[in-house]
Design an enzyme around this catalytic site. Structure first.
Site, short mmCIF file in Angstrom:
data_model
loop_
_atom_site.label_atom_id
_atom_site.label_comp_id
_atom_site.label_asym_id
_atom_site.label_seq_id
_atom_site.Cartn_x
_atom_site.Cartn_y
_atom_site.Cartn_z
N ARG A 46 25.09 44.31 -71.07
CA ARG A 46 25.46 43.04 -71.70
C ARG A 46 25.95 42.06 -70.62
O ARG A 46 26.08 42.43 -69.48
CB ARG A 46 26.53 43.26 -72.77
CG ARG A 46 27.61 44.21 -72.26
CD ARG A 46 28.98 43.90 -72.67
NE ARG A 46 29.40 42.59 -72.30
CZ ARG A 46 29.85 42.25 -71.09
NH1 ARG A 46 29.90 43.12 -70.10
NH2 ARG A 46 30.24 41.01 -70.85
N GLY A 47 26.25 40.83 -71.06
CA GLY A 47 26.64 39.80 -70.10
C GLY A 47 25.39 39.04 -69.70
O GLY A 47 24.36 39.66 -69.39
N ARG A 89 18.55 39.48 -78.03
CA ARG A 89 19.81 38.73 -78.04
C ARG A 89 19.49 37.26 -77.79
O ARG A 89 19.03 36.89 -76.71
CB ARG A 89 20.77 39.29 -76.98
CG ARG A 89 21.07 40.77 -77.23
CD ARG A 89 22.41 41.19 -76.70
NE ARG A 89 23.51 40.47 -77.29
CZ ARG A 89 24.71 40.39 -76.73
NH1 ARG A 89 24.94 40.96 -75.57
NH2 ARG A 89 25.69 39.73 -77.33
N GLN A 196 35.34 43.47 -75.27
CA GLN A 196 34.89 43.43 -73.87
C GLN A 196 36.07 43.18 -72.92
O GLN A 196 36.07 43.65 -71.78
CB GLN A 196 33.83 42.33 -73.68
CG GLN A 196 32.48 42.63 -74.30
CD GLN A 196 32.35 42.11 -75.71
OE1 GLN A 196 33.35 41.98 -76.43
NE2 GLN A 196 31.14 41.83 -76.14
N ASP A 237 27.12 31.77 -71.60
CA ASP A 237 25.82 32.39 -71.93
C ASP A 237 24.70 31.38 -71.89
O ASP A 237 23.53 31.73 -71.75
CB ASP A 237 25.90 33.05 -73.30
CG ASP A 237 26.68 34.35 -73.18
OD1 ASP A 237 27.92 34.28 -73.17
OD2 ASP A 237 26.06 35.41 -73.03
N ASN A 247 29.70 30.46 -75.21
CA ASN A 247 30.29 31.67 -74.61
C ASN A 247 30.89 32.51 -75.74
O ASN A 247 30.91 32.08 -76.91
CB ASN A 247 31.34 31.31 -73.56
CG ASN A 247 31.76 32.51 -72.72
OD1 ASN A 247 30.90 33.23 -72.21
ND2 ASN A 247 33.04 32.76 -72.60
N LYS A 248 31.35 33.69 -75.38
CA LYS A 248 31.89 34.63 -76.37
C LYS A 248 32.82 33.95 -77.36
O LYS A 248 33.68 33.16 -76.98
CB LYS A 248 32.62 35.75 -75.62
CG LYS A 248 33.24 36.83 -76.48
CD LYS A 248 32.25 37.51 -77.39
CE LYS A 248 31.09 38.12 -76.65
NZ LYS A 248 29.93 38.42 -77.54
O1 MRU Z 1 28.12 39.78 -76.04
P1 MRU Z 1 28.28 39.88 -74.56
O2 MRU Z 1 29.25 40.93 -74.14
O3 MRU Z 1 26.94 40.00 -73.85
O4 MRU Z 1 28.91 38.47 -74.17
C1 MRU Z 1 29.18 38.18 -72.82
C2 MRU Z 1 29.88 36.89 -72.60
O5 MRU Z 1 30.15 36.14 -73.50
C3 MRU Z 1 30.18 36.52 -71.18
O6 MRU Z 1 31.32 35.73 -71.10
C4 MRU Z 1 28.98 35.72 -70.64
O7 MRU Z 1 27.79 36.42 -70.82
C5 MRU Z 1 29.14 35.43 -69.20
S1 MRU Z 1 28.94 36.90 -68.23
C6 MRU Z 1 29.07 36.53 -66.59
#
Ligand code: MRU
Length: 356
Positions: A46-47, A89, A196, A237, A247-248
């Site tokens: 992920r990320g 995703r 996370q 993201d 972002n998250k």
């Molecule tokens: O759902 P995830 O864990 O993939 O979400 C990740 C995030 O929101 C991170 O902040 C984002 O991808 C930046 S990672 C360098």
């Protein structure tokens, strides 16, 4: 040794199964693209930057497994795999960006032999990985000067090595500043529902020997009110041309609170996270996850229900932070500031010029 979320062995993709952290450092090594597809779906990988790289290697593994197919069938099977990986995703643009660059190679080499196409796809995936490693380093260097000695910094989700091909984005800005001798304290939002922050960011900060404190997501604004936070730094993201970011989920609330308290709010991301086709944040697709994520809490003894059976729940995985609340965006090509609708297009054209 630095943590690496993903490595290529020459024939297999090796990755850390992030669903098992922090209790277990479980390494998966696979030459089966379906394992990569599944890992992306269940957030074992992920990320945003890591998703792009994993997607590219997923295509490489699929291509290797279809190598003996006649060329037209090889191409059509791979196109299907690319579509399948793309559909996993929807929010992080790094994934479609990486997959479309793989598709471009496939379509541009339709008269080549399958082993030549595999070779080129592999070279591309390896270069995406190396490239991200370098971009992370550059983000760290550009961003470190924005953080002052003695600061307490709040972050959200996980933006470290686990989220990228290198040492991370926002978390690497913190780590780089610390390596330069600055004393920083990191407040880590737990990042409900998949934790996370609690599971991954604390795990990385511990390895980096950076002092940190875990808080619930709703505690951040209170700490700002108490003057205990000097800056917020998060990843992204997807970034629209006007500087709005996805972002998250939880990021928007932190940005609003930081704005109210006159605290700098920094976003760190590689150039691969900009979406040049999107003008505003509201155009960014937001992934909706299963209500199950909200209705349960994962512990080392399994998943436990936290609400009465039958409770309705909603689980958007990301939110949108308007550019107006962002102090600066830290990229591998430098730091951009408002007005973003001028500075971001300019940054992107300088990036594109460097590839010519
Ligand atoms: O759902 P995830 O864990 O993939 O979400 C990740 C995030 O929101 C991170 O902040 C984002 O991808 C930046 S990672 C360098």
């Amino acid at each position: 040794v630095n943590v690496r979320a993903l490595t290529w062995t020459g024939s297999h993709l090796r990755f850390i199964d992030q669903t098992r952290l922090p209790h277990e450092e479980s390494i998966v090594e696979t030459d089966d693209y379906r394992v990569v597809l599944d890992a992306i779906r269940r957030l074992a990988i992920r990320g945003a930057p890591a998703l792009g790289i994993a997607g590219a290697f997923g295509v490489v593994l699929a291509a290797r497994s279809f190598r003996s197919c006649p060329l037209p069938q090889f191409v059509s099977l791979l196109e299907k795999v690319i579509d399948e990986l793309r559909s996993t995703r929807p929010t992080a643009v790094n994934l479609p960006n990486a997959l479309e660059s793989m598709r471009h190679i496939l379509q541009g080499n339709k008269n080549a032999r399958t082993d030549e196409i595999i070779e080129r796809l592999t070279e591309k995936a390896i270069s995406l990985l190396r490239d991200d490693e370098e971009r992370c380093r550059a983000i760290g260097m550009h961003g470190a000067s924005l953080l002052d000695d003695g600061w307490s910094v709040l972050t959200h989700c996980n933006t470290g090595a686990l989220a990228t091909g290198g040492d991370g984005t926002a978390l690497n800005v913190i780590a780089t500043a610390v390596r330069q001798g600055k004393h920083l304290h990191v407040y880590v939002g737990e990042t409900r529902p998949l934790l996370q922050g609690a599971r991954l960011t604390t795990w990385e900060l511990r390895k980096l020997h950076i002092p940190h404190t875990l808080i619930t997501d709703s505690t951040g604004p209170f700490l700002m009110q108490q003057h205990r936070i000097d800056a917020v730094i998060v990843g992204a993201d997807r970034i629209a041309l006007n500087g709005d970011i996805a972002n998250k989920v939880g990021t928007y609330a932190l940005a609003l609170a930081a704005y109210h308290h006159h605290i700098p709010f920094f976003v760190a991301a590689p150039m691969s996270t900009f979406d040049t086709s999107i003008l505003r944040g509201e155009e960014i697709p937001i992934e909706e996850r299963s209500p199950e994520d909200v209705l349960t809490c994962q512990t080392n003894i399994g998943k436990g229900a936290i609400a009465p059976e039958g409770t309705e729940a909603l689980a958007p995985a990301f939110d949108i932070t308007p550019a107006a609340f962002i102090t600066a965006v830290i990229t591998d090509r430098g730091v951009v500031r408002p007005p973003f609708d001028a500075s971001i297009p300019q940054l992107i054209s300088s990036e594109q010029a460097s590839w010519l």
